[in-house]
Scaffold this motif. Structure first.
Motif, PDB file in Angstrom:
ATOM      1  N   GLN A 121      34.297  43.763  50.590  1.00 18.06           N
ATOM      2  CA  GLN A 121      35.523  43.332  51.038  1.00 18.06           C
ATOM      3  C   GLN A 121      35.976  42.313  49.971  1.00 18.06           C
ATOM      4  O   GLN A 121      35.275  41.458  49.728  1.00 18.06           O
ATOM      5  CB  GLN A 121      35.329  43.133  52.260  1.00 18.06           C
ATOM      6  N   LEU A 122      37.305  42.042  49.713  1.00 12.54           N
ATOM      7  CA  LEU A 122      37.751  41.114  48.976  1.00 12.54           C
ATOM      8  C   LEU A 122      39.008  40.415  49.698  1.00 12.54           C
ATOM      9  O   LEU A 122      39.887  40.875  50.255  1.00 12.54           O
ATOM     10  CB  LEU A 122      38.448  41.605  47.617  1.00 12.54           C
ATOM     11  N   ARG A 123      38.735  38.891  49.951  1.00 11.03           N
ATOM     12  CA  ARG A 123      39.777  38.320  50.618  1.00 11.03           C
ATOM     13  C   ARG A 123      40.096  37.092  49.666  1.00 11.03           C
ATOM     14  O   ARG A 123      39.180  36.499  49.110  1.00 11.03           O
ATOM     15  CB  ARG A 123      39.092  37.492  51.988  1.00 11.03           C
ATOM     16  N   LEU A 124      41.294  36.621  49.661  1.00 15.08           N
ATOM     17  CA  LEU A 124      41.737  35.513  48.974  1.00 15.08           C
ATOM     18  C   LEU A 124      42.244  34.416  50.094  1.00 15.08           C
ATOM     19  O   LEU A 124      42.742  34.705  50.981  1.00 15.08           O
ATOM     20  CB  LEU A 124      43.054  35.866  48.515  1.00 15.08           C
ATOM     21  N   VAL A 125      41.575  32.864  49.716  1.00 17.81           N
ATOM     22  CA  VAL A 125      41.942  31.951  50.845  1.00 17.81           C
ATOM     23  C   VAL A 125      42.300  31.142  50.115  1.00 17.81           C
ATOM     24  O   VAL A 125      42.228  30.213  49.168  1.00 17.81           O
ATOM     25  CB  VAL A 125      40.494  31.484  51.427  1.00 17.81           C
ATOM     26  N   LEU A 126      44.006  30.500  50.768  1.00 20.68           N
ATOM     27  CA  LEU A 126      44.530  29.514  50.126  1.00 20.68           C
ATOM     28  C   LEU A 126      44.658  28.532  51.068  1.00 20.68           C
ATOM     29  O   LEU A 126      44.817  28.473  52.153  1.00 20.68           O
ATOM     30  CB  LEU A 126      45.916  30.228  49.677  1.00 20.68           C
ATOM     31  N   ASN A 127      44.794  27.117  50.548  1.00 20.17           N
ATOM     32  CA  ASN A 127      44.819  26.013  51.368  1.00 20.17           C
ATOM     33  C   ASN A 127      46.154  25.483  51.075  1.00 20.17           C
ATOM     34  O   ASN A 127      46.498  24.124  51.510  1.00 20.17           O
ATOM     35  CB  ASN A 127      43.575  25.084  51.006  1.00 20.17           C
ATOM     36  N   GLN A 128      47.013  25.903  50.408  1.00 21.72           N
ATOM     37  CA  GLN A 128      48.371  25.199  50.211  1.00 21.72           C
ATOM     38  C   GLN A 128      49.317  26.586  50.439  1.00 21.72           C
ATOM     39  O   GLN A 128      49.003  27.885  49.995  1.00 21.72           O
ATOM     40  CB  GLN A 128      48.424  24.781  48.855  1.00 21.72           C
ATOM     41  N   ALA A 129      50.592  26.237  50.383  1.00 20.14           N
ATOM     42  CA  ALA A 129      51.785  27.473  50.560  1.00 20.14           C
ATOM     43  C   ALA A 129      51.940  27.923  49.078  1.00 20.14           C
ATOM     44  O   ALA A 129      51.909  27.536  48.214  1.00 20.14           O
ATOM     45  CB  ALA A 129      52.995  26.574  50.901  1.00 20.14           C
ATOM     46  N   PRO A 130      51.651  29.367  49.085  1.00 22.02           N
ATOM     47  CA  PRO A 130      51.973  29.809  47.843  1.00 22.02           C
ATOM     48  C   PRO A 130      53.360  29.925  47.241  1.00 22.02           C
ATOM     49  O   PRO A 130      54.422  29.831  48.118  1.00 22.02           O
ATOM     50  CB  PRO A 130      51.598  31.249  48.052  1.00 22.02           C
ATOM     51  N   ALA A 131      53.380  29.861  45.811  1.00 14.61           N
ATOM     52  CA  ALA A 131      54.734  30.054  45.183  1.00 14.61           C
ATOM     53  C   ALA A 131      55.387  31.416  45.576  1.00 14.61           C
ATOM     54  O   ALA A 131      54.644  32.284  45.989  1.00 14.61           O
ATOM     55  CB  ALA A 131      54.268  29.907  43.768  1.00 14.61           C
ATOM     56  N   VAL A 132      56.600  31.634  45.266  1.00 16.18           N
ATOM     57  CA  VAL A 132      57.120  32.878  45.523  1.00 16.18           C
ATOM     58  C   VAL A 132      56.838  33.851  44.898  1.00 16.18           C
ATOM     59  O   VAL A 132      56.311  35.047  45.505  1.00 16.18           O
ATOM     60  CB  VAL A 132      58.945  32.509  45.495  1.00 16.18           C
ATOM     61  N   ASP A 133      56.642  33.810  43.633  1.00 17.43           N
ATOM     62  CA  ASP A 133      55.976  34.912  43.021  1.00 17.43           C
ATOM     63  C   ASP A 133      54.592  34.617  42.460  1.00 17.43           C
ATOM     64  O   ASP A 133      54.163  33.846  41.618  1.00 17.43           O
ATOM     65  CB  ASP A 133      56.909  35.110  41.704  1.00 17.43           C
ATOM     66  N   MET A 134      53.656  35.274  43.460  1.00 19.17           N
ATOM     67  CA  MET A 134      52.349  34.978  43.025  1.00 19.17           C
ATOM     68  C   MET A 134      51.795  36.348  42.506  1.00 19.17           C
ATOM     69  O   MET A 134      51.577  37.353  43.604  1.00 19.17           O
ATOM     70  CB  MET A 134      51.526  34.472  44.227  1.00 19.17           C
ATOM     71  N   ASP A 135      51.353  36.571  41.398  1.00 19.29           N
ATOM     72  CA  ASP A 135      50.890  38.011  40.826  1.00 19.29           C
ATOM     73  C   ASP A 135      49.478  37.692  40.887  1.00 19.29           C
ATOM     74  O   ASP A 135      48.999  36.744  40.196  1.00 19.29           O
ATOM     75  CB  ASP A 135      51.335  38.187  39.579  1.00 19.29           C
ATOM     76  N   PHE A 136      48.809  38.720  41.290  1.00 17.12           N
ATOM     77  CA  PHE A 136      47.206  38.540  41.165  1.00 17.12           C
ATOM     78  C   PHE A 136      46.787  40.173  40.426  1.00 17.12           C
ATOM     79  O   PHE A 136      47.374  40.952  41.191  1.00 17.12           O
ATOM     80  CB  PHE A 136      46.377  38.551  42.401  1.00 17.12           C
ATOM     81  N   SER A 137      45.780  40.168  39.719  1.00 19.04           N
ATOM     82  CA  SER A 137      45.144  41.318  39.251  1.00 19.04           C
ATOM     83  C   SER A 137      43.775  41.491  39.012  1.00 19.04           C
ATOM     84  O   SER A 137      43.251  40.206  38.871  1.00 19.04           O
ATOM     85  CB  SER A 137      46.031  42.069  37.738  1.00 19.04           C
ATOM     86  N   LEU A 138      43.046  42.420  38.703  1.00 21.18           N
ATOM     87  CA  LEU A 138      41.723  42.314  38.446  1.00 21.18           C
ATOM     88  C   LEU A 138      41.287  43.274  37.270  1.00 21.18           C
ATOM     89  O   LEU A 138      42.132  44.077  36.901  1.00 21.18           O
ATOM     90  CB  LEU A 138      40.847  43.172  39.468  1.00 21.18           C
ATOM     91  N   GLU A 139      40.369  42.581  36.485  1.00 28.08           N
ATOM     92  CA  GLU A 139      40.051  43.331  35.181  1.00 28.08           C
ATOM     93  C   GLU A 139      38.545  43.484  35.278  1.00 28.08           C
ATOM     94  O   GLU A 139      37.850  42.464  35.499  1.00 28.08           O
ATOM     95  CB  GLU A 139      40.140  42.540  34.118  1.00 28.08           C
ATOM     96  N   ALA A 140      38.052  44.592  34.912  1.00 28.95           N
ATOM     97  CA  ALA A 140      36.432  44.635  34.567  1.00 28.95           C
ATOM     98  C   ALA A 140      36.370  44.958  33.215  1.00 28.95           C
ATOM     99  O   ALA A 140      36.895  45.468  32.460  1.00 28.95           O
ATOM    100  CB  ALA A 140      35.967  46.050  35.464  1.00 28.95           C
TER     101      ALA A 140
END
Length: 167
Positions: A141-160
């Protein structure tokens, strides 16, 4: 010297339990009988080796990939964000690493990778979230925890990325 090999499939022999069907031999009985005969045949002597040999080698291409089974259908928000089930597959003998690409400036943010808390780098745009020393296939399971308001455009990606030699 000619060497012969024999392969017998015992998958239908049902552990050599004999069941009679009328006066006919069942397929399993025939396999068990054949196995018994083969055990009585003496093997060729090891001293008859003539020095000839055949070597078979092969190379398996390196495969290293990561995916998320159910990407979020909602916007990333402050607090815990379920990103879905992360699948890791890498056959590199030296292991692999998985990097999360994210925007810079995420202060006090982290990802939870199968119960392991990994802090995100606030000054960089990528963070290694998995660093494994062996080949593996895992689902976590993968969870992202943010303690501040995110910017409008937040891109996330994974690389192996595999470690060591790549074939």
């Amino acid at each position: 010297m000619l060497t012969k090999s024999l392969y017998v499939d015992f998958s239908s022999a049902r552990d050599c339990r004999f069941q009679q069907e009328g006066n006919m031999l069942t397929s399993g009985m025939k396999h068990c009988a054949l196995a018994g005969v083969l055990l009585l045949v003496p093997a060729a002597s090891a001293s008859a080796y003539d020095g000839a040999s055949i070597a078979v080698t092969g190379r398996v291409p390196t495969v290293c990939q990561v995916s998320i089974s159910a990407p979020p259908a909602h916007a990333i928000q402050t607090g815990a964000n379920d990103l879905g089930m992360m699948r890791e597959l890498c056959n590199s003998l030296a292991g692999y690493k998985i990097t999360l690409n994210h925007p810079a400036g995420l202060v006090d943010a982290w990802v939870d990778v199968g119960g392991v808390r990994v802090p995100l780098s606030p000054t960089q745009t990528h963070t290694v979230i998995v660093d494994n020393r062996t080949p593996a296939y895992r689902e976590r399971q993968l969870r992202l925890v943010l303690n501040q308001a995110p910017a409008v455009d937040m891109d996330f990606s994974l690389e192996a990325e595999p470690k060591g030699a790549v074939f």
